[in-house]
Structures are given as structure tokens and as C-alpha cells.
Scaffold this motif. Structure first.
Motif, PDB file in Angstrom:
ATOM      1  N   ARG A 104       0.798   4.413  -2.713  1.00 15.77           N
ATOM      2  CA  ARG A 104       0.656   5.833  -2.380  1.00 15.77           C
ATOM      3  C   ARG A 104       1.841   6.636  -2.918  1.00 15.77           C
ATOM      4  O   ARG A 104       1.674   7.757  -3.419  1.00 15.77           O
ATOM      5  CB  ARG A 104       0.553   5.963  -0.862  1.00 15.77           C
ATOM      6  N   VAL A 113       0.820  -1.209   0.000  1.00 15.76           N
ATOM      7  CA  VAL A 113       0.000   0.000   0.000  1.00 15.76           C
ATOM      8  C   VAL A 113       0.855   1.261   0.000  1.00 15.76           C
ATOM      9  O   VAL A 113       0.560   2.229  -0.713  1.00 15.76           O
ATOM     10  CB  VAL A 113      -0.972  -0.003   1.198  1.00 15.76           C
ATOM     11  N   ARG A 156      -7.602   8.987  -3.389  1.00 22.66           N
ATOM     12  CA  ARG A 156      -8.403  10.196  -3.202  1.00 22.66           C
ATOM     13  C   ARG A 156      -8.912  10.617  -4.583  1.00 22.66           C
ATOM     14  O   ARG A 156      -8.147  11.158  -5.405  1.00 22.66           O
ATOM     15  CB  ARG A 156      -7.552  11.278  -2.551  1.00 22.66           C
ATOM     16  N   ASP A 211      -6.465  -2.693   0.921  1.00 17.59           N
ATOM     17  CA  ASP A 211      -7.163  -1.585   0.271  1.00 17.59           C
ATOM     18  C   ASP A 211      -6.244  -0.370   0.185  1.00 17.59           C
ATOM     19  O   ASP A 211      -5.735   0.110   1.190  1.00 17.59           O
ATOM     20  CB  ASP A 211      -8.429  -1.209   1.057  1.00 17.59           C
ATOM     21  N   THR A 212      -6.041   0.113  -1.022  1.00 18.61           N
ATOM     22  CA  THR A 212      -5.208   1.291  -1.224  1.00 18.61           C
ATOM     23  C   THR A 212      -6.068   2.549  -1.151  1.00 18.61           C
ATOM     24  O   THR A 212      -7.085   2.635  -1.837  1.00 18.61           O
ATOM     25  CB  THR A 212      -4.504   1.225  -2.592  1.00 18.61           C
ATOM     26  N   PRO A 213      -5.670   3.523  -0.325  1.00 22.03           N
ATOM     27  CA  PRO A 213      -6.461   4.759  -0.238  1.00 22.03           C
ATOM     28  C   PRO A 213      -6.244   5.629  -1.478  1.00 22.03           C
ATOM     29  O   PRO A 213      -5.150   6.147  -1.703  1.00 22.03           O
ATOM     30  CB  PRO A 213      -5.917   5.432   1.022  1.00 22.03           C
TER      31      PRO A 213
END
Length: 330
Positions: A235, A231, A260, A256-258
């Protein structure tokens, strides 16, 4: 026939099994080269299995009626058992087939039965060991770079220099791209330098994104490729990439990759691409890379007789290797 099996925590051995039968249109392949991939994770955790491996190269020794290959053909064994009839399969994107057959056979084995249309021919002059790189060794990054249009005018950021990431350097350099890589494993950093990587960034550096941007005139790389499945690497790629850049993900990940949506995709204009393999129509081009790039030889760091499967898994689990090739008949 003999095949490899994980029989306990950090324990592997050969077991016996019946030779597979053929269906209409299928062929039986005698496997001469079986690359190792992420199976070492099951070896480390002791998840028992006698169905190991998903990539190979070998010789057709038997065909069923309707087969598209002949006895004696030298072939690469493509992964999975897709239906061969849906729109995706017909278009060459079989890896995304939603109707895979309820059938699975390992490649860490002496034989495998396969639908013949998944057995592209190996050009003359390419040995089985190198041809087997057309699956996970070079296949994921080849497909991703084709999707992103990587060429001699591209700066590529690669996160994770396991065998897939090292293969990405081979592909990127063949296309003439400039390569920045993110890695902290000293063995793989050394190998990447031999392959001609332009810059290496330590992922533990808190200023890693700033350093990457400094190397690209403050703008960021044109394209990014994650081969780690981590992850923090996801990012880093998104944060370091230039506006209107492209990022492809080929490393398996259960986390789960954040992402935006507004900041990363709307205002920055990034294209985020999931890429698992490559369209089978690209196979001839990948064979040109394998035949024409001297870096492909560097990608294979170890070759083991399958009779030494325990040792092969120990090396794979150590992460002190590039691609490891098994020889099932030795």
C-alpha cells in the motif's frame, strides 16, 4: 551424498541420500556455493524437509547424452524444472512455465541433477560464491528493473531490505539510480548505508508517504519495488508512487493486497508488475553487475560450511544478515 534437512523446530542437520540420476540432456553439478533464502521460516516453525534450497553455483561433473554443457564447466543452477519446450521456455521466460516437470531436487546438497539448458556458464574471474547471487540475491530485482526500465534518471523506492532488497540496492546503484528504501531492521539499515542508499524511511512513521514525496519534490518516486511481501508495504508503494509510475512486486506474499482499480490504476495511471525472476537472455548482463559492482561483495555477509547448518539457520532466522552462502563440501 550429504544434504541439509530440517528435522524439528529450530533443528537442522545433515542427512545422507543417493546421488541423483541423469535424464537425457541433463547434467550433474557438484555444488560449491548454495545460498540460503527463506528456508529459515520452515526452520523456525519446525516444518520437516530434506529438500531445501533453489539456488546454487558449481561444477559439471557428469553429463548425459544430448547435454549442452561439458564436464568441467562452471555453471549457475537456475531454479525449477521447466519443460524447455513451451513458448515461455523457448522465449527465455522459463520461470513462468506452466508445464514444470514433476521433479524437484534441493540445492543445499553436494550434488544436483538439472536440465543442461538451465546451467548458464560462469565467466572467468567470478568465484562460485558471487556467481550464486545470480539467482535470488540479485535475480529478482534485476528482472524487475529491466521490466521497469530503471536507469540513471530513475528514483527507485524499495520496501524491505532482506537479502533480496539489499540486492536491489546493488542493482539500482549499478544502473545509476537514486534509491529510497523502507526498513526498520538496524543491521540491514547499516548495510544499506554502506551500499550507498540515498535515504532510509522507517515504515512505522505515520508520515512515511509524505516524507517520501518530500524527497521527490512532492511528486513521488518513478519506480517502486516490494521485496517484503507485506501488505502495508504494498500500500505504501502504491500511495507514494508518482502518477504514471511503475511498481513491481518480487516478495512472496500469501495475503491479499487491496488495490483500488479506479484510484490507483485508472486515475493515477500506475503500472503494477509481477516479476519473479529474469529472462535467461539477461544472464550475461547480470554477470556484468556481479563482476563490476563492488557492492556485490557487501551483499554476502556470512559463509558457512554446510556441516554447520544448524548455526547457519540460526543466523538466517535472526535476520541479522545479508545473503548467507553454504559450502556443501566443507
Amino acid at each position: 551424498m550429504k544434504l541439509a534437512a530440517i528435522t524439528g523446530q529450530q533443528q537442522a542437520e545433515l542427512v545422507d541420500k543417493e546421488k541423483p540420476a541423469l535424464r537425457e540432456g541433463w547434467a550433474l553439478v557438484k555444488i560449491h556455493a548454495a545460498p540460503m533464502c527463506a528456508e529459515y521460516k520452515d526452520f523456525v516453525h519446525g516444518r520437516h524437509s530434506d529438500c531445501l534450497g533453489h539456488e546454487a553455483a558449481g561444477e559439471v561433473v557428469e553429463v548425459a547424452p544430448g547435454s549442452k554443457v561439458r564436464v568441467g564447466d562452471r555453471v549457475v543452477v537456475m531454479p525449477q524444472y521447466p519443460c524447455g519446450e513451451c513458448d515461455l521456455c523457448v522465449a527465455g521466460d522459463f520461470i513462468y512455465c506452466e508445464h514444470n516437470l514433476e521433479h524437484w531436487e534441493p540445492t543445499m546438497s553436494q550434488y544436483i541433477a538439472k536440465p543442461s539448458w538451465l546451467l548458464p556458464l560462469i565467466p572467468d574471474g567470478i568465484p562460485y560464491e558471487k556467481a550464486s547471487l545470480a539467482c535470488c540475491g540479485l535475480g529478482p530485482s534485476h528482472g524487475a528493473f529491466s521490466a521497469m526500465g530503471v536507469n540513471a534518471f530513475t528514483t527507485v523506492l524499495i520496501t524491505g531490505l532482506g537479502p533480496v532488497g539489499l540486492g536491489a540496492i546493488v542493482n539500482a546503484k549499478y544502473r545509476g539510480a537514486r534509491v529510497i528504501a523502507v526498513e526498520m531492521n538496524e543491521f540491514r539499515i547499516s548495510l544499506a548505508k554502506k551500499m550507498g542508499v540515498d535515504h532510509i524511511i522507517d515504515p512505522r512513521d505515520p508520515d512515511a508517504v509524505a516524507r517520501i514525496k518530500e524527497l521527490t519534490g512532492g511528486i513521488g518516486p518513478d519506480c517502486g519495488l516490494d521485496c517484503s511481501g507485506v501488505v502495508s508495504a504494498h500500500r505504501l508503494l502504491i500511495d507514494a508512487m508518482k502518477r504514471k509510475g511503475k511498481v513491481a512486486f518480487v516478495g512472496e506474499s500469501s495475503a491479499d493486497t487491496p488495490i483500488r482499480i479506479s484510484d490507483d490504476m485508472l486515475r493515477k495511471g500506475l503500472q503494477l508488475i509481477g516479476s519473479w525472476h529474469y529472462n535467461i537472455s539477461e544472464f550475461p548482463n547480470l554477470m556484468k553487475v556481479i563482476k563490476g559492482s563492488p557492492l556485490a561483495d557487501l551483499l554476502i555477509t556470512h559463509t558457512f560450511p554446510m556441516s554447520r547448518i544448524q548455526e547457519a539457520f540460526e543466523v538466517s532466522a535472526s535476520q541479522q544478515s545479508g545473503k548467507i552462502i553454504l559450502k556443501p563440501w566443507e
